[in-house]
Enzyme design. Structure first.
Site, PDB file in Angstrom:
ATOM      1  N   TYR A   1     -30.792 -35.877 -20.187  1.00 53.21           N
ATOM      2  CA  TYR A   1     -30.855 -36.121 -18.734  1.00 53.21           C
ATOM      3  C   TYR A   1     -30.724 -37.621 -18.443  1.00 53.21           C
ATOM      4  CZ  TYR A   1     -32.993 -37.007 -14.217  1.00 53.21           C
ATOM      5  OH  TYR A   1     -33.238 -37.479 -12.953  1.00 53.21           O
TER       6      TYR A   1
ATOM      7  N   THR B   1     -32.810 -42.998 -12.506  1.00 51.38           N
ATOM      8  CA  THR B   1     -34.143 -42.596 -12.932  1.00 51.38           C
ATOM      9  C   THR B   1     -34.757 -43.566 -13.933  1.00 51.38           C
ATOM     10  OG1 THR B   1     -35.327 -40.897 -14.200  1.00 51.38           O
ATOM     11  CG2 THR B   1     -32.999 -41.083 -14.630  1.00 51.38           C
TER      12      THR B   1
HETATM   13  N1  UFG Z   1     -47.850 -32.784 -17.134  1.00 46.77           N
HETATM   14  C1  UFG Z   1     -48.911 -32.016 -17.600  1.00 46.77           C
HETATM   15  N2  UFG Z   1     -48.938 -30.696 -17.255  1.00 46.77           N
HETATM   16  C2  UFG Z   1     -47.980 -30.115 -16.494  1.00 46.77           C
HETATM   17  C3  UFG Z   1     -46.899 -30.900 -16.025  1.00 46.77           C
HETATM   18  C4  UFG Z   1     -46.874 -32.247 -16.368  1.00 46.77           C
HETATM   19  O1  UFG Z   1     -49.800 -32.512 -18.298  1.00 46.77           O
HETATM   20  O2  UFG Z   1     -48.068 -28.906 -16.243  1.00 46.77           O
HETATM   21  C5  UFG Z   1     -47.816 -34.229 -17.470  1.00 46.77           C
HETATM   22  C6  UFG Z   1     -46.572 -34.613 -18.261  1.00 46.77           C
HETATM   23  O3  UFG Z   1     -46.790 -34.464 -19.624  1.00 46.77           O
HETATM   24  C7  UFG Z   1     -46.411 -36.087 -17.843  1.00 46.77           C
HETATM   25  C8  UFG Z   1     -46.944 -36.135 -16.413  1.00 46.77           C
HETATM   26  O4  UFG Z   1     -47.733 -34.960 -16.267  1.00 46.77           O
HETATM   27  O5  UFG Z   1     -47.220 -36.895 -18.633  1.00 46.77           O
HETATM   28  C9  UFG Z   1     -45.845 -36.124 -15.356  1.00 46.77           C
HETATM   29  O6  UFG Z   1     -44.958 -35.044 -15.655  1.00 46.77           O
HETATM   30  P1  UFG Z   1     -43.816 -34.547 -14.632  1.00 46.77           P
HETATM   31  O7  UFG Z   1     -43.154 -33.381 -15.275  1.00 46.77           O
HETATM   32  O8  UFG Z   1     -44.411 -34.359 -13.285  1.00 46.77           O
HETATM   33  O9  UFG Z   1     -42.832 -35.790 -14.533  1.00 46.77           O
HETATM   34  P2  UFG Z   1     -42.079 -36.573 -15.697  1.00 46.77           P
HETATM   35  O10 UFG Z   1     -42.794 -37.877 -15.870  1.00 46.77           O
HETATM   36  O11 UFG Z   1     -41.870 -35.800 -16.924  1.00 46.77           O
HETATM   37  O12 UFG Z   1     -40.613 -36.673 -15.105  1.00 46.77           O
HETATM   38  C10 UFG Z   1     -40.273 -37.237 -13.876  1.00 46.77           C
HETATM   39  C11 UFG Z   1     -39.060 -36.552 -13.289  1.00 46.77           C
HETATM   40  C12 UFG Z   1     -37.867 -36.714 -14.186  1.00 46.77           C
HETATM   41  C13 UFG Z   1     -37.638 -38.154 -14.474  1.00 46.77           C
HETATM   42  C14 UFG Z   1     -38.881 -38.796 -14.974  1.00 46.77           C
HETATM   43  C15 UFG Z   1     -38.662 -40.258 -15.076  1.00 46.77           C
HETATM   44  O13 UFG Z   1     -39.323 -35.189 -13.131  1.00 46.77           O
HETATM   45  O14 UFG Z   1     -36.739 -36.200 -13.529  1.00 46.77           O
HETATM   46  O15 UFG Z   1     -39.983 -38.563 -14.083  1.00 46.77           O
HETATM   47  O16 UFG Z   1     -39.732 -40.852 -15.630  1.00 46.77           O
HETATM   48  F1  UFG Z   1     -36.694 -38.292 -15.417  1.00 46.77           F
END
Ligand code: UFG
Length: 336
Positions: A146, A122
């Site tokens: 993680y 990741t």
């Molecule tokens: N976000 C919101 N509202 C929500 C959900 C997400 O504003 O309801 C924002 C988050 O703050 C972030 C972006 O949208 O800025 C993307 O969030 P995600 O939860 O979709 O994905 P992440 O970037 O947190 O995480 C993903 C994978 C992880 C991995 C990571 C690596 O889910 O498993 O990418 O960068 F570790």
């Protein structure tokens, strides 16, 4: 025969589908803790006698061994706990499940003379980026348990190559999005935490209003930037990595992303346009542990694996929306 751990989950199931469509015979090993039996049933109906399912847990070596009944040529290892927030609250579960589970898998592979593995790593192993786009030489300093578990496994795989000649390809995913373009399978997490499915779910009857986590980041519109890679494109990289290992390729690691960054607000606007719905939105505080931006330099995967992502974010949102409509209907019918 290819063994896919975590093949009932989101990315694993799309990879199994792509393998079956390429004519591979597949054994799926999954404990169904976050994956779904409905997904296995759908894959079985597509793969017919080329899909075998073994229910089991990576913490139980005897159960893993059951998946090695037939001759396995290589393993694609997805099975893991993967929620950043949960890993902060329960690091014990994450280290045990992800690190010890993978050690068990590697040891059973060695016992069965299997020495090729493609591993789901990741972008979270990089932590807060020092520069973007992030290439594979960027320092790996994960900021949550993680990411630390995935980095620990990457290190174990380097050492297992040196000592035992187990060849691995570690694929560092950025943000994976979209669903099967024929809407047979898709993203199905419970609870859902990811951006695109959360926006899409908020358009359905009874859906919660969508919340933006932080609008004060140092980006063009104040919201976080991510690199959204389509799941069908992503799984093609796994097949290329598998074939690279089957042809005798050496241990290596690659970023999988598109090199294009999009803000949360841009994703939200695109979802509004594609669904044609008005979506209510609340701006709330930052979510702990979210880096400002994560964008991949994917040149290495392009050059060595000959992988080129073809689908756009628009394609991913469209297929994700078709899938969410299907899932919403299935869940509402089941609860009736
Ligand atoms: N976000 C919101 N509202 C929500 C959900 C997400 O504003 O309801 C924002 C988050 O703050 C972030 C972006 O949208 O800025 C993307 O969030 P995600 O939860 O979709 O994905 P992440 O970037 O947190 O995480 C993903 C994978 C992880 C991995 C990571 C690596 O889910 O498993 O990418 O960068 F570790």
């Amino acid at each position: 025969m290819i063994l896919v751990t975590g093949g009932a989950g989101y990315i694993g199931s799309h990879c199994v589908l792509a393998l079956l469509e390429k004519g591979y015979e597949v054994v799926v090993f999954d404990n169904l803790s976050t994956g779904h039996i409905e997904t296995i049933n759908k894959l079985s109906s597509i793969g017919q006698n080329k899909l075998h399912f073994v229910k089991g847990n990576l913490l139980n070596p005897n159960e893993i061994n059951n998946a090695f009944c037939s001759k396995i040529d290589a393993v694609i290892h997805f099975a893991a706990l993967s929620q950043v927030g949960e890993s902060v609250a329960n690091p014990d579960r994450y280290y045990r499940n992800n690190v010890i589970g993978t050690l068990n898998l590697l040891d059973i592979m060695r016992r069965n003379n299997v020495n090729k593995i493609v591993f789901s790593s990741t972008a979270a192993t990089y932590g807060e980026p020092k520069y973007v786009p992030i290439d594979e030489t960027h320092p790996q300093k994960p900021i949550n348990p993680y990411g630390k578990t995935k980095l620990a496994i990457e290190g174990i795989m380097e050492d297992y190559d040196r000592a035992y000649n187990v060849k691995s390809v570690r694929l560092r995913y950025f943000n994976v999005a979209g669903a099967d373009s024929k809407t047979r399978i898709g993203e199905w997490h419970d609870p859902e935490t990811h951006l695109i499915p959360k926006i899409l779910k908020s358009t359905f009857q009874g859906g919660e209003p969508f919340k933006i986590y932080g609008t004060d980041y140092d980006t063009k519109d104040g919201t976080c930037v991510r690199d959204y890679v389509n799941v069908e494109d992503l799984v093609q990289a796994h097949i290329l990595a598998l074939e690279y290992l089957l042809k005798g390729g050496n241990t290596d690691f690659f970023n999988l992303g598109t090199k294009e960054g999009c803000t949360v607000k841009e994703v939200f606007e695109l979802c509004k346009e594609i669904t044609g719905q008005k979506i209510s939105v609340n701006n709330i505080n930052r979510r702990e542990g979210d880096p400002t931006q994560l964008v991949a330099d994917n040149s290495k995967a392009k050059e060595i694996l000959k992988w080129t992502p073809e689908k756009t974010l628009r394609d991913s949102i469209k297929t994700a929306y078709e899938w969410e409509k299907c899932l919403d209907k299935t869940i509402k019918e089941a609860n009736r």
